[in-house]
Design an enzyme around this catalytic site. Structure first.
Site, PDB file in Angstrom:
ATOM      1  N   GLY A  62      15.967  50.673   4.941  1.00  0.00           N
ATOM      2  CA  GLY A  62      16.610  49.413   4.565  1.00  0.00           C
ATOM      3  C   GLY A  62      18.073  49.445   4.970  1.00  0.00           C
ATOM      4  O   GLY A  62      18.632  50.510   5.227  1.00  0.00           O
ATOM      5  N   GLN A  79      26.800  47.102   4.141  1.00  0.00           N
ATOM      6  CA  GLN A  79      26.976  48.453   4.693  1.00  0.00           C
ATOM      7  C   GLN A  79      27.546  48.429   6.114  1.00  0.00           C
ATOM      8  O   GLN A  79      28.053  49.440   6.584  1.00  0.00           O
ATOM      9  CB  GLN A  79      25.647  49.212   4.689  1.00  0.00           C
ATOM     10  N   CYS A 106      20.783  57.072   0.625  1.00  0.00           N
ATOM     11  CA  CYS A 106      21.552  55.904   1.085  1.00  0.00           C
ATOM     12  C   CYS A 106      22.247  56.267   2.388  1.00  0.00           C
ATOM     13  O   CYS A 106      22.871  57.335   2.489  1.00  0.00           O
ATOM     14  CB  CYS A 106      22.585  55.519   0.023  1.00  0.00           C
ATOM     15  N   LEU A 107      22.153  55.377   3.367  1.00  0.00           N
ATOM     16  CA  LEU A 107      22.794  55.644   4.653  1.00  0.00           C
ATOM     17  C   LEU A 107      24.317  55.666   4.520  1.00  0.00           C
ATOM     18  O   LEU A 107      25.002  56.221   5.378  1.00  0.00           O
ATOM     19  CB  LEU A 107      22.360  54.591   5.686  1.00  0.00           C
ATOM     20  N   HIS A 137      17.609  48.544  -4.454  1.00  0.00           N
ATOM     21  CA  HIS A 137      18.736  49.328  -3.913  1.00  0.00           C
ATOM     22  C   HIS A 137      19.598  48.441  -3.001  1.00  0.00           C
ATOM     23  O   HIS A 137      20.825  48.422  -3.109  1.00  0.00           O
ATOM     24  CB  HIS A 137      18.162  50.531  -3.157  1.00  0.00           C
ATOM     25  N   GLU A 138      18.941  47.698  -2.110  1.00  0.00           N
ATOM     26  CA  GLU A 138      19.694  46.862  -1.146  1.00  0.00           C
ATOM     27  C   GLU A 138      20.373  45.691  -1.847  1.00  0.00           C
ATOM     28  O   GLU A 138      21.491  45.296  -1.483  1.00  0.00           O
ATOM     29  CB  GLU A 138      18.773  46.348  -0.033  1.00  0.00           C
ATOM     30  N   HIS A 188      23.577  46.736  -3.171  1.00  0.00           N
ATOM     31  CA  HIS A 188      24.639  46.758  -2.153  1.00  0.00           C
ATOM     32  C   HIS A 188      25.302  45.380  -2.048  1.00  0.00           C
ATOM     33  O   HIS A 188      26.526  45.279  -1.932  1.00  0.00           O
ATOM     34  CB  HIS A 188      24.072  47.132  -0.776  1.00  0.00           C
TER      35      HIS A 188
HETATM   36  O1  K1U Z   1      20.517  51.242   1.825  1.00  0.00           O
HETATM   37  C1  K1U Z   1      20.385  52.234   2.508  1.00  0.00           C
HETATM   38  O2  K1U Z   1      21.330  52.968   2.690  1.00  0.00           O
HETATM   39  C2  K1U Z   1      19.052  52.589   3.103  1.00  0.00           C
HETATM   40  C3  K1U Z   1      18.285  53.555   2.254  1.00  0.00           C
HETATM   41  C4  K1U Z   1      17.240  52.787   1.476  1.00  0.00           C
HETATM   42  C5  K1U Z   1      16.550  53.534   0.361  1.00  0.00           C
HETATM   43  C6  K1U Z   1      15.900  54.733   0.554  1.00  0.00           C
HETATM   44  C7  K1U Z   1      15.263  55.363  -0.485  1.00  0.00           C
HETATM   45  C8  K1U Z   1      15.265  54.798  -1.726  1.00  0.00           C
HETATM   46  C9  K1U Z   1      15.947  53.623  -1.914  1.00  0.00           C
HETATM   47  C10 K1U Z   1      16.579  52.998  -0.866  1.00  0.00           C
HETATM   48  C11 K1U Z   1      17.614  54.550   3.174  1.00  0.00           C
HETATM   49  O3  K1U Z   1      16.867  54.215   4.007  1.00  0.00           O
HETATM   50  S1  K1U Z   1      18.056  56.178   2.982  1.00  0.00           S
HETATM   51  C12 K1U Z   1      17.002  56.995   4.142  1.00  0.00           C
HETATM   52  C13 K1U Z   1      16.089  57.858   3.437  1.00  0.00           C
HETATM   53  O4  K1U Z   1      16.554  58.846   2.994  1.00  0.00           O
HETATM   54  C14 K1U Z   1      14.679  57.555   3.199  1.00  0.00           C
HETATM   55  C15 K1U Z   1      13.852  57.181   4.208  1.00  0.00           C
HETATM   56  C16 K1U Z   1      12.508  56.961   3.945  1.00  0.00           C
HETATM   57  C17 K1U Z   1      12.017  57.086   2.673  1.00  0.00           C
HETATM   58  C18 K1U Z   1      12.847  57.453   1.644  1.00  0.00           C
HETATM   59  C19 K1U Z   1      14.181  57.714   1.911  1.00  0.00           C
HETATM   60 ZN    ZN Z   2      22.126  52.295   0.385  1.00  0.00          ZN
END
Ligand code: K1U
Ligand code: ZN
Length: 169
Positions: A46, A51, A92-93, A134-135, A138
């Site tokens: 996401g 961001q 979170c990225l 989560h998004e 943000h």
């Molecule tokens: O908002 C963001 O920074 C993106 C975030 C979204 C998210 C991941 C996990 C739980 C809640 C929200 C990410 O994509 S972090 C990347 C990551 O670590 C991940 C990728 C696939 C599955 C789970 C985590």
């Molecule tokens: Zn995030």
């Protein structure tokens, strides 16, 4: 298309409250394409416009295994949330390398415009429900580390600032 720079915690701009998207026009469609490219390049599921330092209510998501089920949420509103909640590990990225538990509603119903400006109702559960919440945080200027204890949050802040200083050297 273009890769966009992602703001990293504790950047103050991550605390900006986003404004509604006024029109799903060519600028927004280009931003959507760039956000998907940025999200995929970073292996995220996401990304919120906040961001990438654009303070408008726009989210892109793809939680599918094949990375082939893109979802665009413009001006999203949660219209129903299950009373059941659950603690899940989140990443979170904008806080690279940090994962910790956050309590979220298990299921949510969200009304939003899609990438063409058409109204959609999304009934989400599992990882999609977690990601949407989560998004949407943000867009309200909230980063998931704000759910953690002040001690953990400060440790994360120190770690991020050190990593950012070292990256600049
Ligand atoms: O908002 C963001 O920074 C993106 C975030 C979204 C998210 C991941 C996990 C739980 C809640 C929200 C990410 O994509 S972090 C990347 C990551 O670590 C991940 C990728 C696939 C599955 C789970 C985590
Ligand atoms: Zn995030």
């Amino acid at each position: 298309m273009a890769l966009l720079p992602i703001l990293c915690f504790p950047d103050e701009r991550l605390h900006t409250v986003a404004k509604p998207v006024q029109a799903v026009d060519a600028r927004i469609k280009q931003l959507i394409a760039d956000m998907f490219e940025t999200m995929h390049d970073s292996h995220g599921i996401g990304l919120a416009a906040t961001q990438v330092n654009v303070h408008e209510r726009l989210i892109v998501i793809d939680v599918s295994e094949g990375r082939d089920q893109p979802l665009v949420l413009i001006n999203p509103e949660i219209v129903w949330a299950s009373p059941e909640t659950r603690i899940n590990d989140e990443g979170c990225l904008s806080v690279p390398g940090i994962y910790d538990g956050v309590e979220r509603h298990e299921r949510v119903h969200v009304r939003a415009l899609d990438g063409e400006g058409k109204e959609q109702l999304i009934e989400a559960e599992g990882l999609l429900a977690i990601c949407i919440q989560h998004e949407m945080d943000h867009l309200m200027g909230k980063v998931f580390v704000e759910y953690l204890s002040p001690l953990k949050r400060n440790r994360i802040k120190t770690k991020m600032l050190k990593a950012q200083r070292e990256a600049q050297r």
